[in-house]
Motif scaffolding. Sequence first.
Motif, short mmCIF file in Angstrom:
data_model
loop_
_atom_site.label_atom_id
_atom_site.label_comp_id
_atom_site.label_asym_id
_atom_site.label_seq_id
_atom_site.Cartn_x
_atom_site.Cartn_y
_atom_site.Cartn_z
N VAL A 83 13.38 -3.10 -5.36
CA VAL A 83 12.59 -3.22 -4.12
C VAL A 83 11.38 -2.29 -4.17
O VAL A 83 10.27 -2.67 -3.80
CB VAL A 83 13.46 -2.88 -2.88
CG1 VAL A 83 12.61 -2.87 -1.62
CG2 VAL A 83 14.58 -3.91 -2.73
N TYR A 84 11.59 -1.08 -4.67
CA TYR A 84 10.49 -0.10 -4.76
C TYR A 84 9.37 -0.63 -5.65
O TYR A 84 8.19 -0.56 -5.27
CB TYR A 84 11.01 1.24 -5.30
CG TYR A 84 9.89 2.21 -5.61
CD1 TYR A 84 9.09 2.72 -4.59
CD2 TYR A 84 9.62 2.58 -6.93
CE1 TYR A 84 8.04 3.59 -4.88
CE2 TYR A 84 8.59 3.46 -7.22
CZ TYR A 84 7.80 3.96 -6.19
OH TYR A 84 6.76 4.81 -6.47
N GLN A 85 9.72 -1.15 -6.82
CA GLN A 85 8.69 -1.65 -7.75
C GLN A 85 7.92 -2.82 -7.14
O GLN A 85 6.70 -2.92 -7.28
CB GLN A 85 9.34 -2.07 -9.08
CG GLN A 85 9.94 -0.92 -9.88
CD GLN A 85 8.91 0.13 -10.29
OE1 GLN A 85 7.72 -0.15 -10.38
NE2 GLN A 85 9.37 1.36 -10.52
N THR A 95 1.07 3.88 -0.94
CA THR A 95 1.09 4.65 0.30
C THR A 95 1.62 3.86 1.50
O THR A 95 1.67 4.39 2.61
CB THR A 95 -0.33 5.15 0.64
OG1 THR A 95 -1.21 4.02 0.77
CG2 THR A 95 -0.85 6.08 -0.42
N HIS A 96 2.00 2.60 1.29
CA HIS A 96 2.51 1.83 2.43
C HIS A 96 3.85 2.41 2.88
O HIS A 96 4.67 2.83 2.06
CB HIS A 96 2.67 0.36 2.04
CG HIS A 96 2.93 -0.54 3.21
ND1 HIS A 96 4.17 -0.68 3.79
CD2 HIS A 96 2.09 -1.33 3.92
CE1 HIS A 96 4.08 -1.53 4.80
NE2 HIS A 96 2.82 -1.93 4.90
N PRO A 97 4.11 2.45 4.20
CA PRO A 97 5.35 3.08 4.71
C PRO A 97 6.63 2.49 4.13
O PRO A 97 7.59 3.20 3.90
CB PRO A 97 5.26 2.86 6.23
CG PRO A 97 4.23 1.81 6.43
CD PRO A 97 3.27 1.99 5.31
N GLN A 98 6.64 1.17 3.90
CA GLN A 98 7.85 0.55 3.36
C GLN A 98 8.09 1.00 1.92
O GLN A 98 9.24 1.19 1.50
CB GLN A 98 7.75 -0.97 3.45
CG GLN A 98 7.84 -1.48 4.88
CD GLN A 98 7.83 -3.00 4.96
OE1 GLN A 98 7.69 -3.69 3.96
NE2 GLN A 98 7.97 -3.52 6.16
N THR A 99 7.02 1.16 1.17
CA THR A 99 7.14 1.66 -0.21
C THR A 99 7.71 3.08 -0.20
O THR A 99 8.63 3.41 -0.96
CB THR A 99 5.77 1.66 -0.91
OG1 THR A 99 5.16 0.38 -0.76
CG2 THR A 99 5.91 1.98 -2.38
N ILE A 100 7.16 3.91 0.68
CA ILE A 100 7.62 5.31 0.78
C ILE A 100 9.07 5.37 1.25
O ILE A 100 9.87 6.17 0.75
CB ILE A 100 6.69 6.10 1.72
CG1 ILE A 100 5.29 6.24 1.09
CG2 ILE A 100 7.27 7.48 2.04
CD1 ILE A 100 4.25 6.84 2.01
N HIS A 101 9.42 4.52 2.20
CA HIS A 101 10.79 4.48 2.73
C HIS A 101 11.79 4.16 1.61
O HIS A 101 12.86 4.76 1.52
CB HIS A 101 10.89 3.43 3.84
CG HIS A 101 12.24 3.29 4.44
ND1 HIS A 101 12.95 4.36 4.95
CD2 HIS A 101 13.04 2.20 4.61
CE1 HIS A 101 14.12 3.94 5.41
NE2 HIS A 101 14.20 2.64 5.21
N GLU A 113 3.11 -4.97 -4.39
CA GLU A 113 2.57 -5.86 -3.36
C GLU A 113 1.86 -5.12 -2.23
O GLU A 113 0.84 -5.58 -1.70
CB GLU A 113 3.69 -6.72 -2.76
CG GLU A 113 4.27 -7.75 -3.71
CD GLU A 113 3.25 -8.77 -4.16
OE1 GLU A 113 2.56 -9.35 -3.31
OE2 GLU A 113 3.11 -8.97 -5.39
N LEU A 114 2.41 -3.95 -1.84
CA LEU A 114 1.91 -3.25 -0.65
C LEU A 114 1.11 -1.99 -0.98
O LEU A 114 0.35 -1.51 -0.15
CB LEU A 114 3.08 -2.88 0.27
CG LEU A 114 3.96 -4.04 0.75
CD1 LEU A 114 5.15 -3.50 1.52
CD2 LEU A 114 3.16 -5.00 1.61
N GLY A 115 1.31 -1.47 -2.17
CA GLY A 115 0.62 -0.23 -2.54
C GLY A 115 1.52 0.98 -2.43
O GLY A 115 2.56 0.97 -1.74
N GLN A 129 -1.32 -2.56 7.04
CA GLN A 129 -1.53 -1.86 5.77
C GLN A 129 -1.70 -0.35 5.97
O GLN A 129 -1.99 0.37 5.02
CB GLN A 129 -2.78 -2.43 5.07
CG GLN A 129 -2.63 -3.89 4.65
CD GLN A 129 -3.93 -4.44 4.10
OE1 GLN A 129 -4.94 -4.56 4.79
NE2 GLN A 129 -3.92 -4.78 2.84
N TRP A 130 -1.52 0.09 7.19
CA TRP A 130 -1.67 1.49 7.57
C TRP A 130 -3.10 1.99 7.37
O TRP A 130 -3.32 3.17 7.11
CB TRP A 130 -0.65 2.38 6.86
CG TRP A 130 0.69 2.34 7.54
CD1 TRP A 130 1.29 1.24 8.09
CD2 TRP A 130 1.59 3.42 7.77
NE1 TRP A 130 2.49 1.57 8.64
CE2 TRP A 130 2.70 2.90 8.45
CE3 TRP A 130 1.57 4.77 7.45
CZ2 TRP A 130 3.78 3.69 8.83
CZ3 TRP A 130 2.66 5.55 7.82
CH2 TRP A 130 3.74 5.01 8.50
#
Length: 537
Positions: free
Chosen positions: A391-393, A402-408, A398-400, A170-171
């Motif tokens: 995918v972003y939504q 600030t999660h790296p996958q969300t930002i990516h 699910e991840l928040g 979760q970073w």
Amino acid sequence: MKTAWVLLLSLIVIISPAWSQTNGKLTEKEILLLNEKVEKLTEKGQYQDGIKLAEEVYTLGVRNFGEDHSETLTSLNNLAVLYIAQGRYAEAEPMLKKALSLREKTLGKTHTDTLTSRHNLGYLYLEQGLYKKAEPLYQSTCNTMKEFQGEKHHDTLTCFNNLASLYAYQWRFQEAESLMVEIYKLREFTLGSTHHYTLNSLNTLANLYVSQGNYLKARPLLEKNLKLREKELGETHPQTLNSIDNLAQLYHSLGLYGEAEPLFNRAYELSKKTLGNEHPTTIRIVNNLAVLYLTIGQVEKSKFLFEQLQNQNITETEVLSNLNILSNIAALQQIIGEYEEAEPQLEKIYEERKNTLGELHPETLTSLHSLGQLYAEKGQLDKAETLIRKVYQLRKSELGTTHPQTIHTLKDLVKINLEQGRFGKSEETLEEILSLQKVVLGGEHPEILDSLNSVARVFILQERYAEAELILKHIDHLSTKFFGVSHRSTLGNLQTLAQLYWEQGRYNEAEPLYSKIYDLMKVKFGDDHPDTLKVIE
């Protein structure tokens, strides 16, 4: 390229002593011995054989002793562990819940077997990326273990180690590092610096630093870990092979390809010899070596290894391994422009992951994201934007944020906006991304470089050359600091800077920069590498 770093996670498996069966009837001693055989098959990565035996043992346990007998529940726990190893999460979950419910009823909530069931249910949720479900299970289990078994007990430390890994996924790096350092010190104090549990903790801590982008801090720990495992366990032990693989991946991340390749090859030969071609460790190493060859432009070598993996009986090891390999093959096809071959492959992977793991699992979303990226490369921007926005939504939910996958994912939306000429929207989103990254990562981190490079691209497209130049010079400073002067990222940024000078007619500044880049690439990749040839063009 999908990063192969995995923080060391552990299931708690009930180990029991081997067997002999008489007409379908078992004594308690015999079922103990059967469970040990299941455990040995699990350790060897022989999951299909392990599942077949575990299912038989569970059936015999129910028949001979009843479903709530301790050894029957041990069999059920071990069967669930094997299902988790193969990614059969939907089958594992009701088993673990049943074992937990019966153990709470017959043994009580603080019994070691009950805590094992609760711990493994948390592990299942962690593997599925269901962090909100996993965290309360881990916290309650770890605290109970600490109270009743002691803070230095192996199971207690394993539980807290997995809780720390959950924080890392979760970073939540500060919480993760604090726990991991404490676990490492406790194991070093109670077991000694060379005990394999201590070395496991050292390996996990090093990989945490890699996740943080702190490669310089990680490198001496991984090198120390490998040296100690070679000495204590021998070079062919699975944990030693894991250390070789991890160090090779670090060298890959640092752009030290000349150091990474021989390490991967050494690990591959040793793993193939001692564990066999179809063992999960061997498959993971070959996959990582193929990705390295893809990175350095040796496409034929990469293709050969991926094809070799495809021809093996992957189902004997892990169901999900095959999907990971297919994903990397699709990435290879994209790089060499075989879009028509990659598209059905990615669609198939997405459907299989959705059916196996569920629509919200991180790997399923990664597959959908990859499909969106393919459409973007094909110029189908509306189709790409629809998928990537979805995918972003989902990742945001699910991840928040600030999660790296969300930002990516958000970064890829910026790229689509740029392709469509929405410069103002792109700049606004990039400022949001950089703000989020600085909160999570601090002012300097490798992940920030790509975002800064995108900002520079926006400025170049708007002919805001002075602003772009300042950013590119800042990126050059950070990239050299993180990776070195000849790393792929550093050279790519310098190329953008040289192009900026050229477009402004500043040829006296552009030409020596291009010459420098060419010389470094020629040494790094060779005369015939596609990136070297692009500089000549």
